[in-house]
Enzyme design. Structure first.
Site, mmCIF file in Angstrom:
data_model
loop_
_atom_site.group_PDB
_atom_site.id
_atom_site.type_symbol
_atom_site.label_atom_id
_atom_site.label_comp_id
_atom_site.label_asym_id
_atom_site.label_seq_id
_atom_site.Cartn_x
_atom_site.Cartn_y
_atom_site.Cartn_z
ATOM 1 N N LYS A 135 0.833 -1.199 0.000
ATOM 2 C CA LYS A 135 0.000 0.000 0.000
ATOM 3 C C LYS A 135 0.876 1.261 0.000
ATOM 4 O O LYS A 135 0.634 2.200 -0.749
ATOM 5 C CB LYS A 135 -0.937 -0.007 1.229
ATOM 6 C CG LYS A 135 -2.024 -1.074 1.131
ATOM 7 C CD LYS A 135 -2.824 -1.255 2.419
ATOM 8 C CE LYS A 135 -3.848 -2.375 2.239
ATOM 9 N NZ LYS A 135 -4.664 -2.645 3.441
ATOM 10 N N GLN A 165 -4.644 -1.314 9.632
ATOM 11 C CA GLN A 165 -4.562 -2.621 8.998
ATOM 12 C C GLN A 165 -5.167 -3.689 9.906
ATOM 13 O O GLN A 165 -4.911 -3.729 11.108
ATOM 14 C CB GLN A 165 -3.090 -2.952 8.680
ATOM 15 C CG GLN A 165 -2.884 -4.242 7.917
ATOM 16 C CD GLN A 165 -3.482 -4.222 6.507
ATOM 17 O OE1 GLN A 165 -3.618 -3.159 5.892
ATOM 18 N NE2 GLN A 165 -3.835 -5.384 5.995
ATOM 19 N N ASP A 219 -10.972 2.975 4.187
ATOM 20 C CA ASP A 219 -11.307 1.547 4.148
ATOM 21 C C ASP A 219 -12.824 1.326 4.070
ATOM 22 O O ASP A 219 -13.267 0.222 3.774
ATOM 23 C CB ASP A 219 -10.804 0.866 5.429
ATOM 24 C CG ASP A 219 -9.587 -0.005 5.201
ATOM 25 O OD1 ASP A 219 -9.419 -0.496 4.062
ATOM 26 O OD2 ASP A 219 -8.813 -0.191 6.157
HETATM 27 N N1 GUN Z 1 -6.832 -6.759 5.983
HETATM 28 C C1 GUN Z 1 -7.188 -7.458 4.898
HETATM 29 N N2 GUN Z 1 -7.792 -6.664 3.981
HETATM 30 C C2 GUN Z 1 -7.815 -5.426 4.527
HETATM 31 C C3 GUN Z 1 -8.309 -4.180 4.053
HETATM 32 O O1 GUN Z 1 -8.869 -4.039 2.967
HETATM 33 N N3 GUN Z 1 -8.136 -3.131 4.898
HETATM 34 C C4 GUN Z 1 -7.542 -3.260 6.120
HETATM 35 N N4 GUN Z 1 -7.444 -2.188 6.885
HETATM 36 N N5 GUN Z 1 -7.092 -4.406 6.586
HETATM 37 C C5 GUN Z 1 -7.228 -5.489 5.781
#
Ligand code: GUN
Length: 296
Positions: free
Chosen positions: A54, A100, A123
């Site tokens: 990311k 996350q 998110d």
């Molecule tokens: N863990 C797995 N997929 C995601 C996501 O799309 N966002 C976040 N914050 N954590 C994740």
């Protein structure tokens, strides 16, 4: 039949290219880069790897991205305080804030997600954004769900009137994707079934699917016998397994080599949904920055 490949990596590259221009315009107006702050708690290797992807992608398109890493011993109050502090930072205002997941088991995940201001919740996990999506007026759509829908649209997979079966009812993927595919309009209007670990006779459902989405997190749970010929099969799973030749490799929830002989479309792992999740996060961050500016 050999399925057409839904190439998430290439589509994500095109999306990044468009975002780079949009970000340049934003910088021209505001004289700063849109800023994304990512919070990573603990030392899960998979989470660290996703967060790195990311940050790297954010930097590639010209965003200002920071990752704040916290020890696994961090408690709920400290994490809520950190998110609140990031949100009130005036020197370097965060347009997007992402925590996350998964968080360590002792942390109250919903309390932390609820502390992210809804207008910076890239998110789409805050209850306000989840509610807006369920009411058919989405603001920030959860990135993986948005990425899957975009892949279907881009791949020319018709969703209107079709039977979509999602395997996996997570808040992150399954539930928002069910809402998206059932919503009115492009990439929607499907008849959606949401299967999960308590579903009886899963193959009876999956064989009905014109669009089959696997979001379980277990290798190869979707076999060729479970797929309707010509279906579009989207693999959300990213599972690390031991490789015969030693070391490890990534596989999805779908038995790719067998299913590609039956399906009409299939997304690979890696190079399918994963890059699309990242691209949608970048897109949500630009949207957040523009909304805060009043440009959208
Ligand atoms: N863990 C797995 N997929 C995601 C996501 O799309 N966002 C976040 N914050 N954590 C994740």
């Amino acid at each position: 039949m050999t399925a057409r490949i839904l190439d998430g990596k290439e589509l994500a590259r095109q999306i990044e290219e468009n975002l780079r221009a949009e970000i340049a315009t934003f910088i021209g107006i505001v004289k700063r880069r849109p800023r994304l702050v990512v919070v990573l708690v603990g030392d899960l290797a998979a989470s660290a790897s996703y967060v790195k992807s990311k940050r790297d992608a954010a930097q590639r398109v010209g965003l200002d991205a920071e990752v704040i890493t916290m020890p696994i011993t961090t408690d709920t109050a400290a994490l809520v305080a950190l998110v609140t502090r990031i949100a009130s930072e005036e020197h370097a205002p965060a347009d997007g804030i992402l925590v996350q997941l998964p968080l360590p088991a002792h942390i109250d995940t919903l309390a932390v997600l609820g502390a992210v201001p809804p207008n910076r919740d890239v998110d789409g996990f805050h209850p306000e954004n989840a509610g807006l999506l369920s009411q058919g007026r989405p603001r920030f759509v959860p990135c993986t769900a948005a990425g899957v829908q975009r892949m279907l649209i881009d791949g020319g997979v018709e969703t209107a009137g079709r039977c979509a079966v999602i395997v996996g009812r997570s808040d992150i993927v399954g539930k928002p994707l069910a809402l998206l595919l059932a919503s009115r309009g492009r990439g929607g209007d499907a008849t959606v079934t949401l299967c999960h670990s308590r579903s009886t006779d899963l193959p009876a459902y999956t064989r009905q699917a014109d669009i089959l989405i696997a979001a379980v997190g277990r290798p190869h749970v979707i076999t060729a016998e479970m797929v309707k010929p010509g279906a579009a099969v989207i693999d959300v799973g990213i599972n690390r397994i031991s490789a015969l030749e030693g070391g490890s490799r990534l596989v999805g929830d779908v038995d790719f080599n067998a299913v590609r002989e039956v399906a009409g479309w299939i997304s690979p792992v890696p190079g399918g949904v994963g890059p699309m999740t990242v691209a949608m996060l970048l897109s949500n961050t630009v949207l957040a920055a523009e909304l805060r500016l009043g440009k959208r």
